[in-house]
Design a protein around this motif. Structure first.
Motif, PDB file in Angstrom:
ATOM      1  N   LEU A 376       0.837  -1.194   0.000  1.00  0.00           N
ATOM      2  CA  LEU A 376       0.000   0.000   0.000  1.00  0.00           C
ATOM      3  C   LEU A 376       0.875   1.248   0.000  1.00  0.00           C
ATOM      4  N   ALA A 377       1.932   1.228   0.794  1.00  0.00           N
ATOM      5  CA  ALA A 377       2.874   2.351   0.809  1.00  0.00           C
ATOM      6  C   ALA A 377       3.498   2.534  -0.566  1.00  0.00           C
ATOM      7  N   GLU A 378       3.813   1.418  -1.227  1.00  0.00           N
ATOM      8  CA  GLU A 378       4.393   1.475  -2.574  1.00  0.00           C
ATOM      9  C   GLU A 378       3.443   2.163  -3.547  1.00  0.00           C
ATOM     10  N   TRP A 379       2.171   1.820  -3.456  1.00  0.00           N
ATOM     11  CA  TRP A 379       1.181   2.421  -4.366  1.00  0.00           C
ATOM     12  C   TRP A 379       1.038   3.920  -4.111  1.00  0.00           C
ATOM     13  N   LEU A 380       0.917   4.305  -2.816  1.00  0.00           N
ATOM     14  CA  LEU A 380       0.766   5.723  -2.487  1.00  0.00           C
ATOM     15  C   LEU A 380       1.986   6.529  -2.930  1.00  0.00           C
ATOM     16  N   ASP A 381       3.163   5.986  -2.678  1.00  0.00           N
ATOM     17  CA  ASP A 381       4.396   6.713  -3.031  1.00  0.00           C
ATOM     18  C   ASP A 381       4.573   6.834  -4.534  1.00  0.00           C
ATOM     19  N   GLY A 382       3.924   5.964  -5.292  1.00  0.00           N
ATOM     20  CA  GLY A 382       4.064   6.004  -6.739  1.00  0.00           C
ATOM     21  C   GLY A 382       3.113   6.954  -7.436  1.00  0.00           C
ATOM     22  N   LEU A 383       2.169   7.554  -6.692  1.00  0.00           N
ATOM     23  CA  LEU A 383       1.210   8.483  -7.291  1.00  0.00           C
ATOM     24  C   LEU A 383       1.832   9.852  -7.465  1.00  0.00           C
ATOM     25  N   ASN A 384       1.344  10.582  -8.479  1.00  0.00           N
ATOM     26  CA  ASN A 384       1.840  11.950  -8.638  1.00  0.00           C
ATOM     27  C   ASN A 384       1.229  12.845  -7.567  1.00  0.00           C
ATOM     28  N   PRO A 385       1.891  13.961  -7.235  1.00  0.00           N
ATOM     29  CA  PRO A 385       1.432  14.816  -6.121  1.00  0.00           C
ATOM     30  C   PRO A 385      -0.008  15.285  -6.253  1.00  0.00           C
ATOM     31  N   GLY A 386      -0.491  15.468  -7.465  1.00  0.00           N
ATOM     32  CA  GLY A 386      -1.856  15.947  -7.654  1.00  0.00           C
ATOM     33  C   GLY A 386      -2.915  14.949  -7.215  1.00  0.00           C
ATOM     34  N   LEU A 387      -2.545  13.667  -7.203  1.00  0.00           N
ATOM     35  CA  LEU A 387      -3.503  12.624  -6.822  1.00  0.00           C
ATOM     36  C   LEU A 387      -3.300  12.117  -5.393  1.00  0.00           C
ATOM     37  N   LYS A 388      -2.130  12.386  -4.850  1.00  0.00           N
ATOM     38  CA  LYS A 388      -1.755  11.753  -3.595  1.00  0.00           C
ATOM     39  C   LYS A 388      -2.675  12.147  -2.437  1.00  0.00           C
ATOM     40  N   LYS A 389      -3.069  13.432  -2.377  1.00  0.00           N
ATOM     41  CA  LYS A 389      -3.914  13.872  -1.266  1.00  0.00           C
ATOM     42  C   LYS A 389      -5.256  13.139  -1.282  1.00  0.00           C
ATOM     43  N   SER A 390      -5.868  13.020  -2.474  1.00  0.00           N
ATOM     44  CA  SER A 390      -7.147  12.306  -2.566  1.00  0.00           C
ATOM     45  C   SER A 390      -6.977  10.844  -2.199  1.00  0.00           C
ATOM     46  N   ALA A 391      -5.867  10.235  -2.640  1.00  0.00           N
ATOM     47  CA  ALA A 391      -5.619   8.834  -2.320  1.00  0.00           C
ATOM     48  C   ALA A 391      -5.437   8.643  -0.818  1.00  0.00           C
ATOM     49  N   GLU A 392      -4.719   9.565  -0.178  1.00  0.00           N
ATOM     50  CA  GLU A 392      -4.523   9.461   1.272  1.00  0.00           C
ATOM     51  C   GLU A 392      -5.835   9.635   2.021  1.00  0.00           C
ATOM     52  N   THR A 393      -6.684  10.535   1.527  1.00  0.00           N
ATOM     53  CA  THR A 393      -8.004  10.701   2.152  1.00  0.00           C
ATOM     54  C   THR A 393      -8.806   9.414   2.047  1.00  0.00           C
ATOM     55  N   SER A 428     -12.464  11.446 -11.315  1.00  0.00           N
ATOM     56  CA  SER A 428     -13.397  11.437 -10.181  1.00  0.00           C
ATOM     57  C   SER A 428     -12.741  11.000  -8.882  1.00  0.00           C
ATOM     58  N   THR A 429     -11.408  11.049  -8.797  1.00  0.00           N
ATOM     59  CA  THR A 429     -10.737  10.540  -7.603  1.00  0.00           C
ATOM     60  C   THR A 429     -11.097  11.319  -6.348  1.00  0.00           C
ATOM     61  N   GLU A 430     -11.179  12.637  -6.458  1.00  0.00           N
ATOM     62  CA  GLU A 430     -11.493  13.452  -5.280  1.00  0.00           C
ATOM     63  C   GLU A 430     -12.909  13.184  -4.800  1.00  0.00           C
ATOM     64  N   GLU A 431     -13.817  13.022  -5.763  1.00  0.00           N
ATOM     65  CA  GLU A 431     -15.199  12.730  -5.406  1.00  0.00           C
ATOM     66  C   GLU A 431     -15.314  11.365  -4.741  1.00  0.00           C
ATOM     67  N   LEU A 432     -14.563  10.386  -5.230  1.00  0.00           N
ATOM     68  CA  LEU A 432     -14.548   9.062  -4.629  1.00  0.00           C
ATOM     69  C   LEU A 432     -14.064   9.130  -3.187  1.00  0.00           C
ATOM     70  N   ALA A 433     -12.956   9.840  -2.959  1.00  0.00           N
ATOM     71  CA  ALA A 433     -12.393   9.953  -1.608  1.00  0.00           C
ATOM     72  C   ALA A 433     -13.344  10.664  -0.659  1.00  0.00           C
ATOM     73  N   ARG A 434     -14.045  11.669  -1.176  1.00  0.00           N
ATOM     74  CA  ARG A 434     -14.921  12.463  -0.326  1.00  0.00           C
ATOM     75  C   ARG A 434     -16.158  11.684   0.107  1.00  0.00           C
ATOM     76  N   HIS A 435     -16.642  10.792  -0.755  1.00  0.00           N
ATOM     77  CA  HIS A 435     -17.924  10.145  -0.483  1.00  0.00           C
ATOM     78  C   HIS A 435     -17.821   8.671  -0.143  1.00  0.00           C
ATOM     79  N   VAL A 436     -16.620   8.186   0.197  1.00  0.00           N
ATOM     80  CA  VAL A 436     -16.486   6.760   0.499  1.00  0.00           C
ATOM     81  C   VAL A 436     -17.288   6.377   1.737  1.00  0.00           C
TER      82      VAL A 436
END
Length: 651
Positions: A376-393, A428-436
């Motif tokens: 999981l850490a590998e996946w998060l670290d491999g994301l670009n900065p624009g997506l990382k915050k939504s993924a962490e949420t 839709s990544t931000e929307e996914l993170a917000r409404h999980v």
């Protein structure tokens, strides 16, 4: 002038102000403890008879003379703050007086039919006995007042302070246990402990602030102003911040002290002894003023499910302002400007809490998740900065979801990653993170995502096929019976693939036990040909599933009679719960066929429909084979592995 009109108060009003006003022992004892505080007592001892025959409350306060007893204690509606110019608002020891309405003493009648009061002052002791029966007799005789019975001299033992003994206890209002009472009393006073020189003992053991049960589960905490908070029990505290204790427009002497916190998991706030801790308790002048003001904020956001706290707002009970507490002192008059200002204050502070909570939660939950799973850490670290915050949420919310088995959390992570990767393609990544955390909104986001649905469903189908495989090699009917009993009631998709989220109901099953539908009587089970029976609900449907013995040959008439009995009893229970026209299905699972299945299928069909629409018979081999075929066909369509297979399988 002659008096043309005259208002009178009947003794019958005591029924409403005392006997029927309070519903639990903690609320009643709160009034007695508050009286002890106002009497400048340093210790209040509560003793409870193990057989619930009596309760004793004794304090070491200033006590009451006979004149005091008549003019103050026995006078309903005595307003100490207004009528005692010397110590009506502040006691001789400098304590702010808690009492105000002069009604609290009547609360004792809520739990006891007989009350004995002894008190000592200036070296003289005296005592009296009051009873519900005596008050009711005075009411019947239309007397202007009730006269308690003096205690005999040899029955008076108190030499200091006041002792109250409650007898003929209403056991229904005693609560679950002494432990529960201690915790609930601890949550009703903010002046317990050495700092306030005030101790409450229950059966000889002092109550501590730790027994409130909230600080031990707090993960993040916000203190108000310079409030001093004992954090010795807050072992799980990770972050802390101070918030302003007043609004800028307030009078200079208005402020709110205390703290607001959030638990790591909502289930940690569900305390059997202390009650529901998911709320903010409001104190004024050291005692409970509002049991849970959080309910009044109309804030349904996720963070509120984690909230707990204790605040003190003395301006709600100012001496020179009208009393806004209800008669039982558990709530307030909500149209008062002071209450409206408190609500405004809390909304302002909780907006700050929610923002910081989201940040802290993402930080700590993601750290915990990454430690748990290097992939999981590998996946998060491999994301670009624009997506990382939504993924962490997203990961922080999945990490905080309550699950009983941590292996289930890994499944959530796998599904979350798959969903996030596909939402990337649609922006839709931000929307996914917000409404999980919102099922309805999440389903809307995922609608028509066929490839996503296939990926998410693959693991579920795989596990179900593994369960079905247990049946494939079984030939012996008794073995089938045992294995099917093990799986059937928790996996109703074996009966119907559409029953994805069928759930049980312990309350309903207990009612069905009372009605004699569910039983552990082996003779009764043998008579019914039964292995097991269960109640489930699915999408508004009420389902009774009965597993018959594999070798038992059932007659159609037997099944129809049994099924009709089940439906009639269940309809009766649901009607008592206000649910009319329920959708009920009865499913019989048999090992052997019923004669009419071959000789008269139409009769079989009409007999099942007569029980209730949708009721039916299923067979061991049929349902196993059908489930296997349905899911095998599905898995054949989704054989292509996802490009994230390595990461997903590694979690």
């Amino acid at each position: 002038m002659t008096e043309q009109y005259k208002m009178t108060v009947d003794l019958n009003v005591l029924d409403h102000l005392g006997i029927n006003l309070y519903s639990n022992i903690a609320a009643v004892l709160t009034e007695a403890v508050a009286n002890a505080w106002d009497a400048d007592a340093e210790t209040v001892e509560i003793r409870i008879d193990p057989d619930a025959q009596w309760i004793e409350i004794e304090d070491d306060g200033i006590g009451l003379s006979i004149d005091d007893m008549n003019a103050k204690y026995l006078r309903v509606g005595y307003r100490r703050r207004d009528e005692d110019p010397e110590h009506g608002r502040v006691t001789a020891k400098g304590r702010p007086v808690m009492g105000r309405k002069g009604l609290g003493k009547l609360s004792l009648f809520s739990v006891a039919k007989v009350i004995e009061v002894q008190s000592a002052k200036d070296g003289a002791s005296h005592g009296l006995r009051m009873s519900v029966e005596g008050i009711e007799a005075s009411v019947q005789r239309k007397e202007l007042y009730y006269s308690p019975t003096p205690l005999a001299d040899d029955a008076i033992t108190v030499t200091k302070g006041t002792r109250i003994v409650l007898r003929e206890i209403n056991r229904q209002r005693l609560g679950k246990s002494v432990t529960a009472l201690r915790k609930r009393l601890a949550r009703r006073f903010s002046v317990i402990g050495e700092a306030h020189r005030f101790k409450i003992l229950v059966d000889g053991h002092p109550i501590s602030t730790d027994e409130r049960g909230d600080l031990p589960v707090v993960q993040f905490l916000w203190s108000l102003g310079d409030s001093e908070i004992e954090l010795g029990s807050a072992k799980g505290l990770l972050e802390r911040e101070a918030l302003s204790d007043r609004l800028d427009a307030w009078d200079t002497d208005w402020r709110v002290t205390g703290w607001i916190g959030t638990a790591g998991q909502p289930k940690q706030l569900d305390s059997e002894d202390a009650g529901n801790l998911n709320g903010i308790v409001v104190f004024a002048r050291g005692r409970l003023f509002h049991e849970n003001i959080l309910d009044k904020l109309n804030d349904g956001r996720l963070y509120t499910k984690y909230l707990t706290g204790q605040i003190e707002a003395d301006f709600l009970d100012a001496d020179d302002q009208p009393d806004i507490a209800t008669s039982d002192r558990q709530r307030v008059q909500e149209d008062d400007p002071r209450y409206i200002q408190l609500i405004a204050f809390l909304k302002s502070r909780l907006a700050q809490v929610e923002k910081r909570w989201s940040e802290w939660r993402r930080k700590h939950e993601v750290e915990k998740a990454k430690e748990t799973s290097p992939k999981l850490a590998e996946w998060l670290d491999g994301l670009n900065p624009g997506l990382k915050k939504s993924a962490e949420t997203l990961i922080s919310k999945l990490s905080a979801l309550p699950v009983d088995d941590e292996e289930d959390r890994k499944v959530l992570y796998r599904h979350g990653i798959l969903a996030f990767e596909r939402m990337q393609l649609r922006g839709s990544t931000e929307e996914l993170a917000r409404h999980v955390d919102s099922v309805e909104k999440l389903l809307t986001i995922l609608a028509d995502r066929d490839s996503l649905e296939a990926s998410l469903y693959r693991d579920i189908v795989k596990s179900r096929l593994e369960a079905i495989s247990e049946f494939k090699s079984l030939i012996d009917e008794d073995a089938k019976e045992k294995v099917l009993q093990k799986y059937l009631f928790d996996h109703l998709w074996l009966l119907d693939p559409g029953w994805e989220r069928a759930t049980d109901s312990p309350i309903m099953e207990s009612r069905l036990i009372e009605e004699g539908i569910f039983t552990d009587d082996m003779t009764k089970k043998e008579e019914l040909g039964r292995v097991d029976i269960a109640y489930r609900t699915n999408a508004g449907k009420h389902i009774i599933v009965e597993l018959k013995k594999a070798g038992r040959k059932m007659r159609l008439l037997e099944l129809q009679e049994q099924g009709q009995t089940y439906v009639d009893k269940l309809r009766k229970i649901l009607a008592q719960m206000g649910r009319t026209s329920p959708d009920i299905e009865v499913v019989f699972v048999l090992g052997k066929t019923v004669d009419e299945e071959i000789s008269n299928p139409e009769r079989l069909k009409s007999s099942m429909a007569a029980i209730s629409p949708g009721s039916r018979i299923r067979h061991y081999d049929e349902l196993i084979q059908g489930a296997q075929e349905a899911y095998s066909a599905y898995i054949e369509k989704t054989k292509k592995l996802d490009k994230l297979e390595d990461i997903v399988n590694g979690i």
